[in-house]
Enzyme design. Structure first.
Site, PDB file in Angstrom:
ATOM      1  N   ASP A 154      -0.938   4.028 -10.320  1.00  0.00           N
ATOM      2  CA  ASP A 154      -0.827   2.986 -11.480  1.00  0.00           C
ATOM      3  C   ASP A 154      -0.435   1.976 -11.342  1.00  0.00           C
ATOM      4  O   ASP A 154       0.016   1.048 -11.780  1.00  0.00           O
ATOM      5  CB  ASP A 154       0.364   4.170 -12.304  1.00  0.00           C
ATOM      6  CG  ASP A 154       2.371   3.775 -11.228  1.00  0.00           C
ATOM      7  OD1 ASP A 154       2.176   2.976 -10.375  1.00  0.00           O
ATOM      8  OD2 ASP A 154       3.277   3.775 -12.359  1.00  0.00           O
TER       9      ASP A 154
ATOM     10  N   CYS B 258       2.910  -9.217  16.114  1.00  0.00           N
ATOM     11  CA  CYS B 258       1.192  -8.838  15.004  1.00  0.00           C
ATOM     12  C   CYS B 258       0.764  -7.950  15.862  1.00  0.00           C
ATOM     13  O   CYS B 258       0.085  -7.173  15.187  1.00  0.00           O
ATOM     14  CB  CYS B 258       1.109 -10.140  14.506  1.00  0.00           C
ATOM     15  SG  CYS B 258       2.162 -11.004  12.945  1.00  0.00           S
TER      16      CYS B 258
END
Length: 224
Positions: free
Chosen positions: A140, A46
């Site tokens: 959108d 990570c």
């Protein structure tokens, strides 16, 4: 199983982040977005992932893309871990924060609702961790692409950037991008487009590759 499908509108969730509380749609505004989760703070893979994401953040910004990360750790851990990530990047500035926020989802509410949990990776209490998910969201607020990696495999953020280039190009142009496409390479003419329409839309020309089948579906044109 909860989760998102391509074309779904991302929920306008509220969340605590390293940059303060947000409402997701307001955070995105009119921008594209990349929401990516990771299993745990203070872990090796990570750290390399968020380090690479931080180095590429300016490239995403140039494309009008806002980045935001998520894990089930608390804000205190996020802030402390950010310093390790910057040190991993050999960042010599006095900055102690990453160029994008990290969502603290300690109750796993977002991870469950968005389908981000990895049933095979669990914490010390036997609770599932977040997988390495990537959601690319259009202006959108709809999901344009999703990727799901296991905890053992780090993501390629250069590929995510390439995908953004393809999505943005094809959102505004009636073309498709072939395997291994890079910005500036030739693009492909959709099979549904007639020869006459292709000639009209692509004045730079259309090249059709001859195939044993005799079918003329491999059509290329310079990137518009």
């Amino acid at each position: 199983m909860p989760g998102l499908l391509l074309g779904d509108v991302l929920p306008n969730f509220e969340a605590e982040t390293t940059n303060g509380k947000i409402k997701f749609h307001e955070f995105l505004g009119d921008s594209w977005g990349v929401l990516f989760s990771h299993p745990r703070d203070y872990t090796p893979v990570c750290t390399t992932e968020l380090g690479r994401a931080a180095r590429l953040c300016s490239e995403f910004s140039k494309r009008g893309v806002k980045m935001i990360a998520l894990s089930i750790d608390c804000l205190e851990d996020h802030h402390g871990w950010a310093k390790d990530i910057l040190e991993y990047n050999c960042d010599e500035s006095d900055c102690s924060s990453l160029p994008f926020p990290i969502i603290a989802d300690s109750k796993r509410e977002l991870a469950v609702g968005l389908g981000m949990l990895d049933p095979d990776e669990k914490d010390k209490d036997g609770m599932p961790l977040t997988a390495r998910c990537v959601f690319i969201i259009g202006p959108d607020k709809r999901l344009k692409l999703s990727l799901l990696y296991p905890a053992t495999t780090g993501r390629n953020f250069d590929e995510i950037l390439r995908v953004v280039d393809s999505l943005q190009l094809t959102a505004g142009r009636r073309v498709a991008t072939p395997a291994d496409w890079q910005p500036g390479d030739c693009v492909m003419v959709p099979p549904s487009m007639s020869e006459e329409e292709a000639a009209s839309l692509f004045p730079a020309g259309v090249y059709t590759k001859d195939l044993p089948s005799g079918k003329k579906y491999l059509r290329y044109t310079p990137q518009p």
